[in-house]
Every structure is written in structure tokens, then in C-alpha cells.
Design a protein around this motif. Sequence first.
Motif, mmCIF file in Angstrom:
data_model
loop_
_atom_site.group_PDB
_atom_site.id
_atom_site.type_symbol
_atom_site.label_atom_id
_atom_site.label_comp_id
_atom_site.label_asym_id
_atom_site.label_seq_id
_atom_site.Cartn_x
_atom_site.Cartn_y
_atom_site.Cartn_z
ATOM 1 N N TRP A 113 0.975 -1.268 0.095
ATOM 2 C CA TRP A 113 0.108 -0.136 0.158
ATOM 3 C C TRP A 113 0.809 1.079 -0.064
ATOM 4 N N GLN A 114 0.318 2.368 -0.749
ATOM 5 C CA GLN A 114 1.230 3.263 -0.662
ATOM 6 C C GLN A 114 0.275 4.727 -1.000
ATOM 7 N N PRO A 115 0.769 5.816 -0.724
ATOM 8 C CA PRO A 115 -0.119 7.256 -0.941
ATOM 9 C C PRO A 115 -0.241 7.136 -2.396
ATOM 10 N N LEU A 116 -0.947 8.132 -2.958
ATOM 11 C CA LEU A 116 -1.232 8.310 -4.146
ATOM 12 C C LEU A 116 0.088 8.594 -4.757
ATOM 13 N N LEU A 117 0.394 7.876 -5.850
ATOM 14 C CA LEU A 117 1.923 7.939 -6.715
ATOM 15 C C LEU A 117 1.675 8.258 -7.990
ATOM 16 N N LEU A 118 2.291 9.291 -8.541
ATOM 17 C CA LEU A 118 2.266 10.012 -9.667
ATOM 18 C C LEU A 118 3.582 9.889 -10.503
ATOM 19 N N GLU A 119 3.436 9.713 -11.902
ATOM 20 C CA GLU A 119 4.941 9.735 -12.518
ATOM 21 C C GLU A 119 5.052 11.445 -12.747
ATOM 22 N N GLY A 120 6.208 11.700 -12.695
ATOM 23 C CA GLY A 120 6.687 13.103 -13.167
ATOM 24 C C GLY A 120 6.672 13.852 -11.807
ATOM 25 N N ARG A 121 7.425 15.161 -12.033
ATOM 26 C CA ARG A 121 7.332 16.273 -11.046
ATOM 27 C C ARG A 121 6.261 16.988 -11.362
ATOM 28 N N LEU A 122 5.085 17.035 -10.526
ATOM 29 C CA LEU A 122 4.088 17.580 -10.871
ATOM 30 C C LEU A 122 4.045 19.015 -10.037
ATOM 31 N N SER A 123 3.329 20.109 -10.650
ATOM 32 C CA SER A 123 2.835 21.422 -9.954
ATOM 33 C C SER A 123 1.807 21.211 -9.229
ATOM 34 N N ALA A 124 1.450 22.003 -8.311
ATOM 35 C CA ALA A 124 0.283 22.359 -7.329
ATOM 36 C C ALA A 124 -0.981 22.034 -8.355
ATOM 37 N N ASP A 125 -0.742 22.973 -9.341
ATOM 38 C CA ASP A 125 -1.898 23.014 -10.187
ATOM 39 C C ASP A 125 -2.239 21.599 -10.768
ATOM 40 N N GLN A 126 -1.118 20.883 -11.156
ATOM 41 C CA GLN A 126 -1.334 19.519 -11.732
ATOM 42 C C GLN A 126 -1.927 18.706 -11.015
ATOM 43 N N VAL A 127 -1.527 18.730 -9.637
ATOM 44 C CA VAL A 127 -1.815 17.870 -8.542
ATOM 45 C C VAL A 127 -3.378 18.176 -8.150
ATOM 46 N N ARG A 128 -3.792 19.369 -8.222
ATOM 47 C CA ARG A 128 -5.254 19.697 -7.798
ATOM 48 C C ARG A 128 -6.048 19.136 -9.186
ATOM 49 N N ALA A 129 -5.845 19.406 -10.417
ATOM 50 C CA ALA A 129 -6.423 18.688 -11.668
ATOM 51 C C ALA A 129 -6.554 17.072 -11.599
ATOM 52 N N VAL A 130 -5.533 16.343 -10.878
ATOM 53 C CA VAL A 130 -5.715 14.948 -10.824
ATOM 54 C C VAL A 130 -6.703 14.528 -9.840
ATOM 55 N N LEU A 131 -6.475 15.291 -8.633
ATOM 56 C CA LEU A 131 -7.195 15.027 -7.763
ATOM 57 C C LEU A 131 -8.734 15.306 -7.970
ATOM 58 N N ASP A 132 -9.153 16.602 -8.545
ATOM 59 C CA ASP A 132 -10.163 16.887 -9.093
ATOM 60 C C ASP A 132 -10.969 15.861 -9.977
ATOM 61 N N GLY A 133 -10.248 15.101 -10.918
ATOM 62 C CA GLY A 133 -10.367 13.967 -11.789
ATOM 63 C C GLY A 133 -10.988 12.868 -11.144
ATOM 64 N N MET A 134 -10.407 12.726 -9.766
ATOM 65 C CA MET A 134 -10.754 11.565 -9.028
ATOM 66 C C MET A 134 -12.098 11.710 -8.190
ATOM 67 N N GLY A 135 -12.516 12.958 -8.453
ATOM 68 C CA GLY A 135 -13.803 13.616 -7.560
ATOM 69 C C GLY A 135 -13.481 13.927 -6.176
ATOM 70 N N LEU A 136 -12.063 14.398 -6.020
ATOM 71 C CA LEU A 136 -11.656 14.747 -4.721
ATOM 72 C C LEU A 136 -11.213 16.317 -4.580
ATOM 73 N N PRO A 137 -12.105 17.130 -4.735
ATOM 74 C CA PRO A 137 -11.575 18.530 -4.716
ATOM 75 C C PRO A 137 -10.799 18.925 -3.489
ATOM 76 N N VAL A 138 -9.661 19.767 -3.784
ATOM 77 C CA VAL A 138 -8.636 19.906 -2.579
ATOM 78 C C VAL A 138 -9.232 21.189 -1.945
ATOM 79 N N ARG A 139 -9.070 21.295 -0.544
ATOM 80 C CA ARG A 139 -9.341 22.580 0.018
ATOM 81 C C ARG A 139 -8.132 23.156 0.785
ATOM 82 N N GLY A 140 -7.135 22.338 0.497
ATOM 83 C CA GLY A 140 -5.582 22.695 1.037
ATOM 84 C C GLY A 140 -4.605 21.996 0.484
ATOM 85 N N LEU A 141 -3.620 22.527 0.161
ATOM 86 C CA LEU A 141 -2.589 21.609 -0.482
ATOM 87 C C LEU A 141 -1.247 22.345 -0.051
ATOM 88 N N SER A 142 -0.467 21.606 0.413
ATOM 89 C CA SER A 142 0.992 21.936 0.805
ATOM 90 C C SER A 142 2.165 21.029 0.620
#
Length: 352
Positions: free
Chosen positions: A257-286
Motif C-alpha cells: 500500500w502507498q499514498p497516491l503516486l504519480l509519474e513525473g514532477r507535478l506542480s500544485a495545479d497539476q496535483v489539483r487537476a488529478v485529484l479533481d478528476g478523482m472526485g476529490l476537490p482540494v481545500r488545502g494543498l502544501s
Amino acid sequence: MQRFSDALLDWFYENRRLLPFRQEPTPYHIWISEIMLQQTRMTAAVPYYERFVAELPDPAALAACDPDRLRKLWQGLGYYSRAANLQKAARVICEQYGGELPADYDALRALPGIGDYTAGAIASIGFGMAVPAVDGNVLRVFARLYDDDSDVTRPETKRLFTERVCEQLPADNPGDFNQALMELGALVCLPNGAPLCKRCPLAAVCLGRASGRAASLPVKPAKKPRPELPLTVVVVRGPQGVLLQKRPDKGLLARLWQPLLLEGRLSADQVRAVLDGMGLPVRGLSLLGPAKHVFTHKVWQMEGWLAETDASPALPGNCVWAMPEELAADYSVPSAFAAYLPAMEGKAGAAR
């Protein structure tokens, strides 16, 4: 070179470490300890060994253990294929040998995950059979003893060194002799630097010491650089705990088991976009910061993010939510993600 077993054994009995598997050197205990000590330092392996044999005291218990529980017991040791092979071998032992390890070198060698060295260790220490157990420590000791600069990674070199060990092996005490050689390599004839020759019971017969070349032996080819893989780790925390993702059934870190693991070095906006696509809108990101994990053939260069969400959507089949107590008790997370485990456990600060 004349036999030196008496001097080596005298040294061993005076200087050996008091290790739990030496207190009860049953074939099963020797087997478990030797598999754990592959790719793992002694000090790190001992507490794992004690927990493991307390819960799984014999091959039957190991064979029947739930695979997820087995991976949890192994969590932190790495190289999880070792644990899988232990269970495969335990099932063979129960099916073919009545639940006891066979007192036969070739039968031991045929079990999943057991090579020449491990078979030799179990046979000699657990059963008193006069067979060698040649690991990296022993290769280093004999390269220095014989002042031999042959490449110890080559099969023909290992065969020659094994013959030399057999020449010294006492038929009446092979297990302690093999352990003494391993202990000498671990405590005196040290890797990656100058051996402690003044403490060595074999210093008087060591040709490498006499030539002044001991510290430069054994000879190994230079390692090839490992390719580096950029990855983004996203620790997602929501009302139902932390999001966990199960890795594929085969390949690196299979079924862990692992946390969500994504290929490449993603920016904050890219991380938000991935989570939005999973139905997980972000209220805080750090940012959680970078981390590196070195595998045998590759290096993970990771950047971590902590994401907070109020959503609890339906998840893909390979994902679950886990509360901190469930994470601690039930889910095996590989040490590759150790830097992000506090955030997964809810110990990191709130995301912004």
C-alpha cells in the motif's frame, strides 16, 4: 596454508554477539534469520526477527499466514519478495516434509528463495552438516587471507573460495565454524575500509595483511549508475482517513500500500487537476518536501504533497480510506515512503 579453525573458533566463542537465533538455533530460526539478514543490517533485523517468530513460530504458522498480514510483519525490511518466498517455501515444507525443514542440503537448496549460502547456513548450523556457507563476509575474509585480487562477483572465483573454505571446515563443528567466519567479517575484517587486523585471530597467517593490500580487497567491478525516476507523492487526507493505493500484483513492491503516486514532477495545479478528476476537490494543498529511495536498479526521486479534502467519493478498486489506527495495524506501507508516513498518520500540519 595450514588449518586455522581452532584459532578462529576460540576467538568466536569469546567474541560472538548474543543474538536471539543463536540462543535457539533450530533450522527454522536459522532460516528466518538468514533470509532477513539478506540486504538488512543485523541491528535492524533483530527486532523484526523477534516479532516474526513470536507470531509465526514454525513453518505451519508461516504457511497459513494471511499474505497481507505477512507483508505487514515484513514492513520496513524491504525486498518483499523475500517474505513471499518464505511463505512459498513453508507451504512446500508442510506439503512434502511434514512441517519440518528437510535435513538435506539439496532439498533445502530446492526450496523457493534459498540459495547456496542459505542452504549451507541451515544445513551446517541447524543440522550439523559439514557444508560451507559462503556469503559476502566470507568472500571478503578469504580474499584477504589469500591476498587474492580475483573478482569475487565471478562464479569461478566463488567456486575457488568455496573450495578453500571446505579445506578449513571442521567436520565435527561446521556450524560454529561458518558462523565464526561470518562474525569475523562483520566485526573485524570489515568492508569498505581498513580491517581491524590487530584484533584478528588469523592475522599471523593473513597474506593480504603481509602484503599490505588487505584494505583494497576484495576486488569488485564498479557499479553502474542507477537511473533516476521523478515521482510525485500525494498524501490525501479526508473524513475517512488517508487515501491508500494498492500496488499491482506483480513487479516492484507488489501488493503493498502507498499514498497516491504519480509519474513525473507535478506542480500544485497539476496535483489539483488529478485529484479533481478523482472526485476529490482540494481545500488545502502544501508541500511535504523531497525524498529519495534507492532500489537495486533504480532511484526514486520524489516530491511530496499533502492534500486535504472534504469529499468521500467512490474510489477505484485499488484504493481505500484508512484511519490512523488501521494504517498502523493492517496496511503494509513500504519504507520507500517513510518520509511521508507521519503525514499519512495525521501527524503533519494542516495543508494550506
